[in-house]
Design an enzyme around this catalytic site. Structure first.
Site, PDB file in Angstrom:
ATOM      1  N   HIS B 217       0.795  -1.218   0.000  1.00 14.67           N
ATOM      2  CA  HIS B 217       0.000   0.000   0.000  1.00 14.67           C
ATOM      3  C   HIS B 217       0.835   1.278   0.000  1.00 14.67           C
ATOM      4  O   HIS B 217       0.675   2.109  -0.879  1.00 14.67           O
ATOM      5  CB  HIS B 217      -1.060   0.054   1.086  1.00 14.67           C
ATOM      6  CG  HIS B 217      -1.911   1.254   0.848  1.00 14.67           C
ATOM      7  ND1 HIS B 217      -2.772   1.328  -0.210  1.00 14.67           N
ATOM      8  CD2 HIS B 217      -1.923   2.472   1.414  1.00 14.67           C
ATOM      9  CE1 HIS B 217      -3.311   2.519  -0.262  1.00 14.67           C
ATOM     10  NE2 HIS B 217      -2.806   3.243   0.711  1.00 14.67           N
ATOM     11  N   TYR B 221       1.792   5.456  -2.478  1.00 18.16           N
ATOM     12  CA  TYR B 221       1.935   6.850  -2.048  1.00 18.16           C
ATOM     13  C   TYR B 221       3.326   7.376  -2.362  1.00 18.16           C
ATOM     14  O   TYR B 221       3.506   8.548  -2.673  1.00 18.16           O
ATOM     15  CB  TYR B 221       1.581   7.006  -0.564  1.00 18.16           C
ATOM     16  CG  TYR B 221       0.094   6.941  -0.376  1.00 18.16           C
ATOM     17  CD1 TYR B 221      -0.673   8.102  -0.488  1.00 18.16           C
ATOM     18  CD2 TYR B 221      -0.551   5.741  -0.178  1.00 18.16           C
ATOM     19  CE1 TYR B 221      -2.040   8.057  -0.380  1.00 18.16           C
ATOM     20  CE2 TYR B 221      -1.924   5.681  -0.069  1.00 18.16           C
ATOM     21  CZ  TYR B 221      -2.670   6.838  -0.164  1.00 18.16           C
ATOM     22  OH  TYR B 221      -4.024   6.784  -0.074  1.00 18.16           O
ATOM     23  N   HIS B 368      -8.564  -0.169 -12.421  1.00 10.38           N
ATOM     24  CA  HIS B 368      -8.477   0.878 -11.407  1.00 10.38           C
ATOM     25  C   HIS B 368      -7.071   1.461 -11.325  1.00 10.38           C
ATOM     26  O   HIS B 368      -6.888   2.675 -11.331  1.00 10.38           O
ATOM     27  CB  HIS B 368      -8.897   0.314 -10.052  1.00 10.38           C
ATOM     28  CG  HIS B 368      -8.555   1.202  -8.901  1.00 10.38           C
ATOM     29  ND1 HIS B 368      -9.220   2.389  -8.652  1.00 10.38           N
ATOM     30  CD2 HIS B 368      -7.608   1.112  -7.946  1.00 10.38           C
ATOM     31  CE1 HIS B 368      -8.696   2.962  -7.590  1.00 10.38           C
ATOM     32  NE2 HIS B 368      -7.709   2.214  -7.148  1.00 10.38           N
ATOM     33  N   PHE B 369      -6.049   0.589 -11.263  1.00 13.67           N
ATOM     34  CA  PHE B 369      -4.743   1.207 -11.020  1.00 13.67           C
ATOM     35  C   PHE B 369      -4.121   1.799 -12.276  1.00 13.67           C
ATOM     36  O   PHE B 369      -3.263   2.662 -12.175  1.00 13.67           O
ATOM     37  CB  PHE B 369      -3.790   0.303 -10.224  1.00 13.67           C
ATOM     38  CG  PHE B 369      -3.216  -0.870 -10.924  1.00 13.67           C
ATOM     39  CD1 PHE B 369      -2.294  -0.736 -11.933  1.00 13.67           C
ATOM     40  CD2 PHE B 369      -3.570  -2.154 -10.531  1.00 13.67           C
ATOM     41  CE1 PHE B 369      -1.757  -1.838 -12.562  1.00 13.67           C
ATOM     42  CE2 PHE B 369      -3.034  -3.266 -11.154  1.00 13.67           C
ATOM     43  CZ  PHE B 369      -2.127  -3.103 -12.177  1.00 13.67           C
ATOM     44  N   HIS B 370      -4.564   1.357 -13.468  1.00  8.64           N
ATOM     45  CA  HIS B 370      -4.094   2.091 -14.644  1.00  8.64           C
ATOM     46  C   HIS B 370      -4.675   3.502 -14.634  1.00  8.64           C
ATOM     47  O   HIS B 370      -3.992   4.465 -14.942  1.00  8.64           O
ATOM     48  CB  HIS B 370      -4.447   1.364 -15.945  1.00  8.64           C
ATOM     49  CG  HIS B 370      -3.452   0.293 -16.282  1.00  8.64           C
ATOM     50  ND1 HIS B 370      -3.472  -0.951 -15.704  1.00  8.64           N
ATOM     51  CD2 HIS B 370      -2.365   0.284 -17.114  1.00  8.64           C
ATOM     52  CE1 HIS B 370      -2.462  -1.678 -16.161  1.00  8.64           C
ATOM     53  NE2 HIS B 370      -1.773  -0.951 -17.017  1.00  8.64           N
ATOM     54  N   ARG B 431      -8.224 -10.999 -13.439  1.00  6.95           N
ATOM     55  CA  ARG B 431      -7.064 -10.297 -13.967  1.00  6.95           C
ATOM     56  C   ARG B 431      -6.008 -11.347 -14.318  1.00  6.95           C
ATOM     57  O   ARG B 431      -6.147 -12.517 -13.982  1.00  6.95           O
ATOM     58  CB  ARG B 431      -6.524  -9.318 -12.930  1.00  6.95           C
ATOM     59  CG  ARG B 431      -5.857  -9.998 -11.751  1.00  6.95           C
ATOM     60  CD  ARG B 431      -5.575  -9.049 -10.619  1.00  6.95           C
ATOM     61  NE  ARG B 431      -4.361  -8.248 -10.849  1.00  6.95           N
ATOM     62  CZ  ARG B 431      -3.720  -7.595  -9.871  1.00  6.95           C
ATOM     63  NH1 ARG B 431      -4.177  -7.640  -8.631  1.00  6.95           N
ATOM     64  NH2 ARG B 431      -2.658  -6.869 -10.126  1.00  6.95           N
ATOM     65  N   ARG B 432      -4.964 -10.926 -14.989  1.00  6.75           N
ATOM     66  CA  ARG B 432      -3.811 -11.774 -15.254  1.00  6.75           C
ATOM     67  C   ARG B 432      -4.151 -13.064 -16.000  1.00  6.75           C
ATOM     68  O   ARG B 432      -3.735 -14.142 -15.609  1.00  6.75           O
ATOM     69  CB  ARG B 432      -3.099 -12.117 -13.944  1.00  6.75           C
ATOM     70  CG  ARG B 432      -2.575 -10.890 -13.238  1.00  6.75           C
ATOM     71  CD  ARG B 432      -2.000 -11.194 -11.883  1.00  6.75           C
ATOM     72  NE  ARG B 432      -1.073 -10.146 -11.460  1.00  6.75           N
ATOM     73  CZ  ARG B 432      -0.483 -10.115 -10.279  1.00  6.75           C
ATOM     74  NH1 ARG B 432      -0.699 -11.062  -9.414  1.00  6.75           N
ATOM     75  NH2 ARG B 432       0.346  -9.146  -9.979  1.00  6.75           N
TER      76      ARG B 432
HETATM   77  C1  HEM Z   1       0.282   1.882 -23.371  1.00  7.20           C
HETATM   78  C2  HEM Z   1      -0.367   1.898 -22.245  1.00  7.20           C
HETATM   79  C3  HEM Z   1      -0.614   0.662 -21.402  1.00  7.20           C
HETATM   80  C4  HEM Z   1      -1.290  -0.475 -21.745  1.00  7.20           C
HETATM   81  C5  HEM Z   1      -1.996  -0.785 -23.042  1.00  7.20           C
HETATM   82  C6  HEM Z   1      -1.223  -1.361 -20.613  1.00  7.20           C
HETATM   83  C7  HEM Z   1      -1.771  -2.623 -20.543  1.00  7.20           C
HETATM   84  C8  HEM Z   1      -1.576  -3.539 -19.527  1.00  7.20           C
HETATM   85  C9  HEM Z   1      -2.067  -4.904 -19.518  1.00  7.20           C
HETATM   86  C10 HEM Z   1      -2.909  -5.555 -20.593  1.00  7.20           C
HETATM   87  C11 HEM Z   1      -1.649  -5.487 -18.366  1.00  7.20           C
HETATM   88  C12 HEM Z   1      -1.913  -6.920 -17.922  1.00  7.20           C
HETATM   89  C13 HEM Z   1      -3.045  -6.986 -16.959  1.00  7.20           C
HETATM   90  C14 HEM Z   1      -3.499  -8.386 -16.687  1.00  7.20           C
HETATM   91  O1  HEM Z   1      -2.958  -9.374 -17.262  1.00  7.20           O
HETATM   92  O2  HEM Z   1      -4.419  -8.520 -15.891  1.00  7.20           O
HETATM   93  C15 HEM Z   1      -0.891  -4.494 -17.652  1.00  7.20           C
HETATM   94  C16 HEM Z   1      -0.293  -4.709 -16.431  1.00  7.20           C
HETATM   95  C17 HEM Z   1       0.303  -3.710 -15.672  1.00  7.20           C
HETATM   96  N1  HEM Z   1       0.417  -2.370 -16.012  1.00  7.20           N
HETATM   97 FE1  HEM Z   1      -0.044  -1.562 -17.813  1.00  7.20          FE
HETATM   98  N2  HEM Z   1      -0.520  -0.745 -19.608  1.00  7.20           N
HETATM   99  C18 HEM Z   1      -0.144   0.503 -20.058  1.00  7.20           C
HETATM  100  C19 HEM Z   1       0.563   1.457 -19.365  1.00  7.20           C
HETATM  101  C20 HEM Z   1       0.910   1.334 -18.043  1.00  7.20           C
HETATM  102  C21 HEM Z   1       1.478   2.395 -17.258  1.00  7.20           C
HETATM  103  C22 HEM Z   1       1.800   3.800 -17.747  1.00  7.20           C
HETATM  104  C23 HEM Z   1       1.656   1.880 -16.002  1.00  7.20           C
HETATM  105  C24 HEM Z   1       2.192   2.538 -14.768  1.00  7.20           C
HETATM  106  C25 HEM Z   1       2.942   3.543 -14.717  1.00  7.20           C
HETATM  107  C26 HEM Z   1       1.239   0.490 -16.007  1.00  7.20           C
HETATM  108  C27 HEM Z   1       1.333  -0.369 -14.942  1.00  7.20           C
HETATM  109  C28 HEM Z   1       1.032  -1.716 -14.980  1.00  7.20           C
HETATM  110  C29 HEM Z   1       1.355  -2.674 -13.939  1.00  7.20           C
HETATM  111  C30 HEM Z   1       2.028  -2.361 -12.609  1.00  7.20           C
HETATM  112  C31 HEM Z   1       0.904  -3.939 -14.380  1.00  7.20           C
HETATM  113  C32 HEM Z   1       1.063  -5.264 -13.656  1.00  7.20           C
HETATM  114  C33 HEM Z   1      -0.239  -5.795 -13.212  1.00  7.20           C
HETATM  115  C34 HEM Z   1      -0.205  -7.185 -12.685  1.00  7.20           C
HETATM  116  O3  HEM Z   1       0.875  -7.793 -12.510  1.00  7.20           O
HETATM  117  O4  HEM Z   1      -1.300  -7.675 -12.429  1.00  7.20           O
HETATM  118  N3  HEM Z   1       0.786   0.194 -17.267  1.00  7.20           N
HETATM  119  N4  HEM Z   1      -0.862  -3.314 -18.376  1.00  7.20           N
END
Ligand code: HEM
Ligand SMILES: [Cu+2]
Ligand SMILES: [Cu+2]
Lengths: 200, 541
Positions: B217, B221, B368-370, B431-432
């Site tokens: 958490h 922040y 939510h976190f995106h 998710r995932r």
């Molecule tokens: C081009 C823009 C982006 C796209 C299309 C995108 C798409 C995705 C997708 C499809 C996943 C997988 C989620 C899943 O399998 O449930 C993911 C995971 C993630 N994204 Fe992005 N994302 C983008 C930009 C960002 C940005 C700017 C951040 C943060 C600064 C971010 C942080 C994360 C994180 C931390 C995960 C890991 C989630 C996990 O392990 O469950 N993403 N993203």
């Protein structure tokens, strides 16, 4: 005991602090906003606390351990004990094992509008289980029994999905559950499980 | 003061952050394509999970940590008007962290660390992944030490003076990060590295999850505080107004740092290894920590209103129109707040103890976190970069209309990406997952939303490319124009000349944090050593 000097000192510290807080520049409108915010937060906290204490609205949190590495030796989770069981008092317990990549038994029938107690265990890694559109959701952490009691209001066919990454086959980890109208459901003919403690 | 070395230090950190960012954006777009099943040839769980693991690590750990370090060094040197303390040490921290990233990237990219950025054991990755992550964190601790030392030294040399707000907030963030990273550090040092190297045979996944929740958490922040710093110390000035209240800003940063820490169990609501009383306690704390965000929202809007009215805006909403919408900082804060309002609403659902059951680990969560992290927070990283770049490279920004276009497209793309993502969660999608193979009617309803996400991702990817292009052009263009502007910190309406110690120092808050952490994590961690627990041996993926 000399409490007087202590009391005086505390009072002094408190008065100082109060004076310092008073000296902070704070706008009247902002003060109002903060007060409203605090009240809203207090309301949310109040509702959740009351729900938890008086209505028993709680997530699965029974801290009960089990040896995930030797489930095959465990009486409660032996193969013919898995699935739906009804005891003499009519209490329904459902024992399920999660393992890469399915939930066992792969299909179960349960009655709608009836309180059901699920006991989930993992035989390998971390899993999560969710039955979409219901609040049957819990993590299944190896080493612990995840117990959750819930009721399904609507009859129907539901998928049971793994919702925590557990390996490259995670997508394929799912099974089925049929929720059957209460009056059409029949208890499976099985001897009641002994239940209770696991690792004797 | 000649700050050439400081500027180089800041630029090096920021470039690492943004290169990680652009690489990860390409992966993000690949992920939305892959999981939609639109191009069957792409379908591959091993490539997908290697990619999500890398994308998560690059965005959540590399972009953020390097950005915060680079930004912090520059804030420290400009707000305190003194050189960065012990520059060789600062460079040491930079290289250590960078080597860590490279070390972790090798197993990540070769599919030997597809355990996602949360690395939940007993699934175990190649040891190089954990060792690399550790070096990154140790590098960031070097930054924390430098921030704390500069703070203390400045106070000694300027007795009785208020520490500049920007530096106060940065130091609180360094303190927050030291506490935050301790949880995951314990997990990695005592459980994951020994297990992955075969020094131990088993670990308790319940303990691992508890330690990770300690970090999970407050880390958000840590990522968010630079955005809040910009809200308080840059935005009012850029909009043409004043900071509402310097003291209230300090209080907001204090409450943020102190209460972000003892509440990590809202990530464990659905877990069997912690009892409900502890969950409730952390749940209540979670609501308390919304207070500084509500105060911040108010302050930002109020300082924008002051600015709008000073610029001649009239009426209840007239001031909004007279804001300088073409100022990148002002535009960013408006878009950031819009995303915060929607994201904050979603956050209340997550935090609500029992409601959490409906959306826990569904697609709602990444949606939510995106929105709140890749949206609200990262758009402010852009704003800060656009603001600082001309000062760092001493050349004017290559194109500010391109920057405005980039900010708008980031906002639009993020809305198109995350709205269907939330809906998918409500429709029960976990998710995932890399493909949908569930033989259930329910999943038919998911298709159109997955297509929308591809489109949103494409806009975001384009926007990200514009951002990098603009920064690179600014720095490497053979421009003859010289930029000699300096960083401007917003003035409060009432200047503060003296402050009580508790608003001007972090030491007392360090003690408060220690007490709160002992209360909220003491027994929940101890219980694993009191109970009869059964450990798990390691598993591949
Ligand atoms: C081009 C823009 C982006 C796209 C299309 C995108 C798409 C995705 C997708 C499809 C996943 C997988 C989620 C899943 O399998 O449930 C993911 C995971 C993630 N994204 Fe992005 N994302 C983008 C930009 C960002 C940005 C700017 C951040 C943060 C600064 C971010 C942080 C994360 C994180 C931390 C995960 C890991 C989630 C996990 O392990 O469950 N993403 N993203
Ligand atoms: Cu699973
Ligand atoms: Cu799974």
């Amino acid at each position: 005991m000399q409490t007087e000097p202590l009391k005086a000192k505390c009072g002094q510290v408190f008065r100082n602090f109060y004076a310092q807080v008073q000296a902070i520049h704070i706008d009247q409108l902002e003060l109002k906003w903060i007060t409203i915010s605090m009240l809203v937060i207090a309301l949310f906290v109040g509702v959740i606390t009351i729900d938890a204490f008086f209505h028993g609205v709680n997530p699965p949190s029974k801290v009960e351990t089990i040896d995930s590495a030797s489930l095959h030796l465990n009486k409660e989770f032996a193969e013919d004990n898995l699935g739906v069981q009804v005891d003499d008092k009519g209490v329904i317990t459902i024992r399920m094992v999660a393992g890469r990549y399915s939930f066992f038994p792969k299909h179960i029938d349960v009655p709608a509008e009836t309180s059901l107690t699920f006991r989930w265990v993992s035989m390998d890694v971390l899993h999560g289980v969710h039955i979409p559109m219901t609040n049957m959701s819990t993590m299944i952490v190896p080493g612990y029994v995840a117990e959750i009691t819930t009721t399904f209001p609507k009859p129907g066919e539901y998928p049971v999905l793994c919702n925590e990454y557990c390996g490259l086959g995670h997508n394929h980890m799912w099974s089925n559950i049929s929720v059957i109208a209460k009056e059409d459901w029949k208890a499976p003919v099985k001897s009641p499980a002994k239940g209770g403690s696991n690792n004797e | 003061m000649n700050d050439a070395e400081e500027r180089k230090l800041a630029l090096s950190h920021l470039w690492v952050a943004f290169i990680a960012f652009i690489v990860a954006c390409f992966m993000g777009e690949y992920q939305v394509l892959e999981r939609s099943g639109f191009i069957p040839a792409l379908d591959s769980p091993s490539a997908y999970f290697a990619s999500v693991s890398t994308h998560g690590v690059l965005m959540a750990y590399v972009l953020t940590t390097f950005f915060i370090m680079g930004f912090g060094y520059y804030i420290a040197t400009t707000s305190l008007k003194q050189p960065v303390w012990n520059k060789p040490l600062a460079w040491g921290g930079f290289w250590l962290a960078l080597i860590g990233v490279v070390l972790a990237a090798i197993p990540l990219l070769t599919g030997k660390a597809s355990v996602l950025y949360t690395f939940y054991p007993p699934v175990v990755a190649h040891a190089a992944f954990y060792i690399g992550a550790t070096l990154l964190v140790v590098g960031s601790w070097v930054w924390c030490v430098i921030m704390l030392v500069m703070f203390v030294q400045w106070k000694k040399a300027n007795t009785g003076q208020p520490v500049p707000l920007a530096m106060f907030a940065t130091t609180m963030n360094a303190l927050l990060w030291l506490w935050t990273s301790a949880g995951v550090a314990l997990e990695v040092l005592f459980q994951l590295i020994p297990l992955s190297l075969g020094w131990i045979d088993t670990l308790d996944p319940g303990l691992s999850r508890t330690l990770f929740a300690w970090t999970l958490h407050p880390i958000v922040y840590f990522w968010l505080i630079p955005a809040y710093i910009a809200f308080y110390v840059f935005v009012p000035k850029q909009a043409g107004g004043f900071l509402f209240s310097d003291e209230m800003a300090r209080l907001a940063f204090i409450v943020l740092a102190v209460f972000a820490l003892p509440i990590g169990f809202h990530h464990l609501y659905m877990d069997p290894e912690q009892a409900k009383g502890w969950k409730l306690l952390h749940g209540i704390g979670t609501f308390v920590v919304t207070l500084p965000t509500l105060v911040t929202g108010f302050t930002v809007i109020a300082s924008l209103e002051i600015a709008g009215r000073l610029r001649g805006g009239k009426g209840l909403f007239g001031w909004i129109g007279s804001l300088p919408w073409t100022n990148t900082m002002v535009l960013s804060v408006i878009l950031s707040l819009l995303m915060l309002i929607f994201g904050g609403f979603g956050g209340v659902v997550n935090a609500s103890y029992a409601m959490n059951g409906m959306i826990h680990n569904t697609a709602w969560v990444p949606g939510h976190f995106h929105l709140i992290f890749a949206g609200t927070t990262v758009i402010m990283y852009f704003a800060i970069a656009y603001y600082l770049w001309p000062m760092l490279v001493k050349k004017p920004l290559f194109s500010s209309s391109m920057a405005l276009l980039q900010l708008w497209t980031w906002f639009i793309g993020m809305s198109i990406l995350t709205t269907p993502w939330h809906v998918l969660g409500l429709l029960g999608q976990p998710r995932r997952i890399s493909t949908v193979v569930y033989n259930s009617l329910l999943t038919l309803a998911w298709k159109p939303y997955e297509f929308m996400m591809i489109f949103g991702g494409l806009i975001l990817l384009g926007s990200a490319c514009l951002f990098i292009y603009n920064l690179a052009k600014t720095q490497f263009n053979a421009s003859t124009e010289v930029f000699d502007g300096e960083i401007e910190f917003a003035e409060p309406i009432h200047a503060v000349t003296s402050l009580p110690e508790w608003l001007n120092d972090f030491k007392i808050w360090n003690k408060v944090i220690a007490v709160l952490m002992a209360i909220s994590f003491g027994y929940p961690i101890l219980q694993f050593f009191i109970m009869d627990t059964y450990e798990s041996s390691s598993w591949g993926f």
